[in-house]
Design a protein around this motif. Structure first.
Motif, PDB file in Angstrom:
ATOM      1  N   GLY A  12       0.773  -1.230   0.000  1.00 44.71           N
ATOM      2  CA  GLY A  12       0.000   0.000   0.000  1.00 44.71           C
ATOM      3  C   GLY A  12       0.805   1.281   0.000  1.00 44.71           C
ATOM      4  O   GLY A  12       0.215   2.354  -0.030  1.00 44.71           O
ATOM      5  N   PHE A  13       2.144   1.181   0.010  1.00 42.77           N
ATOM      6  CA  PHE A  13       2.902   2.425   0.062  1.00 42.77           C
ATOM      7  C   PHE A  13       2.708   3.243  -1.216  1.00 42.77           C
ATOM      8  O   PHE A  13       2.571   4.460  -1.158  1.00 42.77           O
ATOM      9  CB  PHE A  13       4.391   2.155   0.297  1.00 42.77           C
ATOM     10  N   GLY A  14       2.699   2.537  -2.354  1.00 44.42           N
ATOM     11  CA  GLY A  14       2.512   3.238  -3.630  1.00 44.42           C
ATOM     12  C   GLY A  14       1.198   3.994  -3.667  1.00 44.42           C
ATOM     13  O   GLY A  14       1.149   5.157  -4.050  1.00 44.42           O
ATOM     14  N   SER A  15       0.112   3.339  -3.229  1.00 45.56           N
ATOM     15  CA  SER A  15      -1.199   3.982  -3.211  1.00 45.56           C
ATOM     16  C   SER A  15      -1.210   5.155  -2.249  1.00 45.56           C
ATOM     17  O   SER A  15      -1.754   6.221  -2.545  1.00 45.56           O
ATOM     18  CB  SER A  15      -2.272   2.977  -2.787  1.00 45.56           C
ATOM     19  N   TRP A  16      -0.612   4.929  -1.090  1.00 47.18           N
ATOM     20  CA  TRP A  16      -0.552   5.973  -0.061  1.00 47.18           C
ATOM     21  C   TRP A  16       0.126   7.224  -0.618  1.00 47.18           C
ATOM     22  O   TRP A  16      -0.367   8.348  -0.469  1.00 47.18           O
ATOM     23  CB  TRP A  16       0.218   5.414   1.138  1.00 47.18           C
ATOM     24  N   LEU A  17       1.262   7.005  -1.312  1.00 50.82           N
ATOM     25  CA  LEU A  17       2.021   8.130  -1.847  1.00 50.82           C
ATOM     26  C   LEU A  17       1.246   8.797  -2.983  1.00 50.82           C
ATOM     27  O   LEU A  17       1.138  10.026  -3.041  1.00 50.82           O
ATOM     28  CB  LEU A  17       3.385   7.641  -2.339  1.00 50.82           C
ATOM     29  N   ALA A  72      -9.675   9.314  -5.817  1.00 51.85           N
ATOM     30  CA  ALA A  72     -10.953   8.743  -5.391  1.00 51.85           C
ATOM     31  C   ALA A  72     -10.869   7.221  -5.367  1.00 51.85           C
ATOM     32  O   ALA A  72     -11.448   6.570  -4.490  1.00 51.85           O
ATOM     33  CB  ALA A  72     -12.065   9.199  -6.333  1.00 51.85           C
ATOM     34  N   TRP A  73     -10.126   6.648  -6.307  1.00 54.07           N
ATOM     35  CA  TRP A  73      -9.977   5.191  -6.319  1.00 54.07           C
ATOM     36  C   TRP A  73      -9.339   4.712  -5.007  1.00 54.07           C
ATOM     37  O   TRP A  73      -9.846   3.797  -4.361  1.00 54.07           O
ATOM     38  CB  TRP A  73      -9.152   4.738  -7.528  1.00 54.07           C
ATOM     39  N   VAL A  74      -8.249   5.346  -4.597  1.00 53.63           N
ATOM     40  CA  VAL A  74      -7.581   4.910  -3.362  1.00 53.63           C
ATOM     41  C   VAL A  74      -8.516   5.103  -2.168  1.00 53.63           C
ATOM     42  O   VAL A  74      -8.668   4.207  -1.331  1.00 53.63           O
ATOM     43  CB  VAL A  74      -6.261   5.678  -3.149  1.00 53.63           C
ATOM     44  N   GLY A  75      -9.170   6.258  -2.112  1.00 50.46           N
ATOM     45  CA  GLY A  75     -10.027   6.550  -0.970  1.00 50.46           C
ATOM     46  C   GLY A  75     -11.227   5.632  -0.888  1.00 50.46           C
ATOM     47  O   GLY A  75     -11.528   5.060   0.164  1.00 50.46           O
ATOM     48  N   VAL A  76     -11.917   5.458  -2.021  1.00 47.07           N
ATOM     49  CA  VAL A  76     -13.119   4.624  -2.019  1.00 47.07           C
ATOM     50  C   VAL A  76     -12.736   3.163  -1.808  1.00 47.07           C
ATOM     51  O   VAL A  76     -13.440   2.416  -1.126  1.00 47.07           O
ATOM     52  CB  VAL A  76     -13.914   4.826  -3.326  1.00 47.07           C
ATOM     53  N   ARG A  77     -11.613   2.754  -2.365  1.00 43.62           N
ATOM     54  CA  ARG A  77     -11.128   1.390  -2.135  1.00 43.62           C
ATOM     55  C   ARG A  77     -10.913   1.142  -0.638  1.00 43.62           C
ATOM     56  O   ARG A  77     -11.289   0.101  -0.109  1.00 43.62           O
ATOM     57  CB  ARG A  77      -9.807   1.195  -2.889  1.00 43.62           C
ATOM     58  N   ASP A  78     -10.324   2.125   0.042  1.00 43.46           N
ATOM     59  CA  ASP A  78     -10.123   1.987   1.493  1.00 43.46           C
ATOM     60  C   ASP A  78     -11.456   1.832   2.215  1.00 43.46           C
ATOM     61  O   ASP A  78     -11.588   1.012   3.125  1.00 43.46           O
ATOM     62  CB  ASP A  78      -9.385   3.213   2.049  1.00 43.46           C
ATOM     63  N   ILE A  79     -12.428   2.646   1.813  1.00 37.58           N
ATOM     64  CA  ILE A  79     -13.740   2.583   2.460  1.00 37.58           C
ATOM     65  C   ILE A  79     -14.372   1.204   2.220  1.00 37.58           C
ATOM     66  O   ILE A  79     -14.885   0.568   3.147  1.00 37.58           O
ATOM     67  CB  ILE A  79     -14.658   3.701   1.918  1.00 37.58           C
ATOM     68  N   ILE A  80     -14.288   0.736   0.973  1.00 37.40           N
ATOM     69  CA  ILE A  80     -14.868  -0.576   0.647  1.00 37.40           C
ATOM     70  C   ILE A  80     -14.179  -1.671   1.460  1.00 37.40           C
ATOM     71  O   ILE A  80     -14.830  -2.555   2.022  1.00 37.40           O
ATOM     72  CB  ILE A  80     -14.741  -0.842  -0.871  1.00 37.40           C
ATOM     73  N   MET A  81     -12.851  -1.601   1.532  1.00 35.57           N
ATOM     74  CA  MET A  81     -12.110  -2.631   2.284  1.00 35.57           C
ATOM     75  C   MET A  81     -12.505  -2.636   3.753  1.00 35.57           C
ATOM     76  O   MET A  81     -12.505  -3.675   4.409  1.00 35.57           O
ATOM     77  CB  MET A  81     -10.602  -2.396   2.160  1.00 35.57           C
TER      78      MET A  81
END
Lengths: 115, 181
Positions: A12-17, A72-81
């Motif tokens: 998740g570091f890549g997504s985080w960055l 939005a992809w990273v954020g919504v993915r986090d919410i879904i997870m």
């Protein structure tokens, strides 16, 4: 350091960055856009459409929308997870969000570059 | 997050402990006669690493671990509103892009978009979206600063969470008056 078990997963570091880099890009664009709006005060179609005629403005705007899609992809993915526990439902939700955001990206290109 | 870390740490401690003192797993009574350095052992013996299913262990949460919104301190509220506002903006994005599309395609489309935006209810929704955006914006800057270890102590972190709420609400009033109403 946490002892990692190698599973072949990313951590998740890549997504985080990417989420942070896209956030900075969008923040800069948003501030400049609001300043432009207040300075120009586009009151009719000519003025409003004219704002997006220069190539640099189109490029800046499309970078904003593409950044938005990734962010939005990273954020919504986090919410879904976090909230959708059944694996099948979670993967379906991920898929729907991916398609929706790719569609959004394509649409924003079309709006900015149609004749 | 904290719970997850505590669990992981606990597992590491357990694993180390069992490798060194495995005999105590077999005869728990010995625990009571253990020297002081072994004070952890009583806890450890309940979740043996040899257990077939680690998930069958009942989860233990600290009694203060209550994350219902009514119980959150201000930094927690900033965080959950960051999430809610982000999701709200994501959901409403298509409406915004639709308006942008119409307003860019022709003079008629532009007039139509303006007439939609002049409705009282739509203005209310737009003000809500503006607040969501500004809260997301301000809270995001706060998170970036926290990532860089700026204001990470308890007192400044609480102060900055107040600043996020105050500034985003003030900006909503100002920009709402200038652009929406």
């Amino acid at each position: 350091m946490v002892n990692r078990v190698i599973t072949g997963a990313h951590y998740g570091f890549g997504s985080w960055l990417a989420q942070r880099v896209t956030a900075c890009a969008m923040a800069i664009y948003s501030v400049l856009f609001v300043i432009m709006l207040i300075a120009i005060r586009p009151g009719d179609y000519e003025a409003w459409h004219g704002m997006f005629v220069p190539v640099w403005m189109r490029l800046a705007t499309i970078l904003f929308w593409l950044s938005l899609c990734y962010h939005a992809w990273v954020g919504v993915r986090d919410i879904i997870m976090d909230y959708i526990k059944p694996t099948a439902a979670r993967l379906v939700a991920h898929g729907l969000v991916i398609f929706a955001l790719i569609g959004l990206a394509a649409w924003s290109v079309q709006i900015l570059w149609r004749a | 997050m904290h719970i997850a870390h505590a669990d992981m740490l606990h597992h590491t401690i357990s694993a180390l402990y069992f490798s060194a003192r495995s005999v105590w797993v077999c005869c728990p009574d010995a625990v009571h006669h253990a020297p002081d350095g072994a004070s952890q052992s009583k806890k450890v013996q309940h979740d043996s690493p040899h257990m077939a299913d680690n998930n069958s262990r009942p989860k233990r949460y600290a009694p203060w671990y209550n994350v219902s919104p009514g119980n959150l301190p201000l930094p927690g509220l900033v965080s959950i509103f960051h999430r809610i506002s982000g999701l709200g903006l994501f959901v409403m994005l298509w409406l915004l892009l639709w308006l942008f599309d119409r307003s860019m395609v022709s003079a008629e489309g532009y007039d139509w978009a303006r007439s939609v935006l002049s409705g009282g209810f739509v203005k209310l929704v737009m003000t809500g979206l503006l607040w969501a955006f500004l809260h997301h914006f301000c809270a995001g800057i706060r998170f970036l600063l926290l990532d860089m270890h700026v204001g990470i102590e308890l007192a400044p972190a609480r102060r900055s969470s107040v600043v996020v709420f105050v500034v985003s609400l003030l900006l909503t009033l100002i920009l709402g008056a200038a652009l929406v109403w």
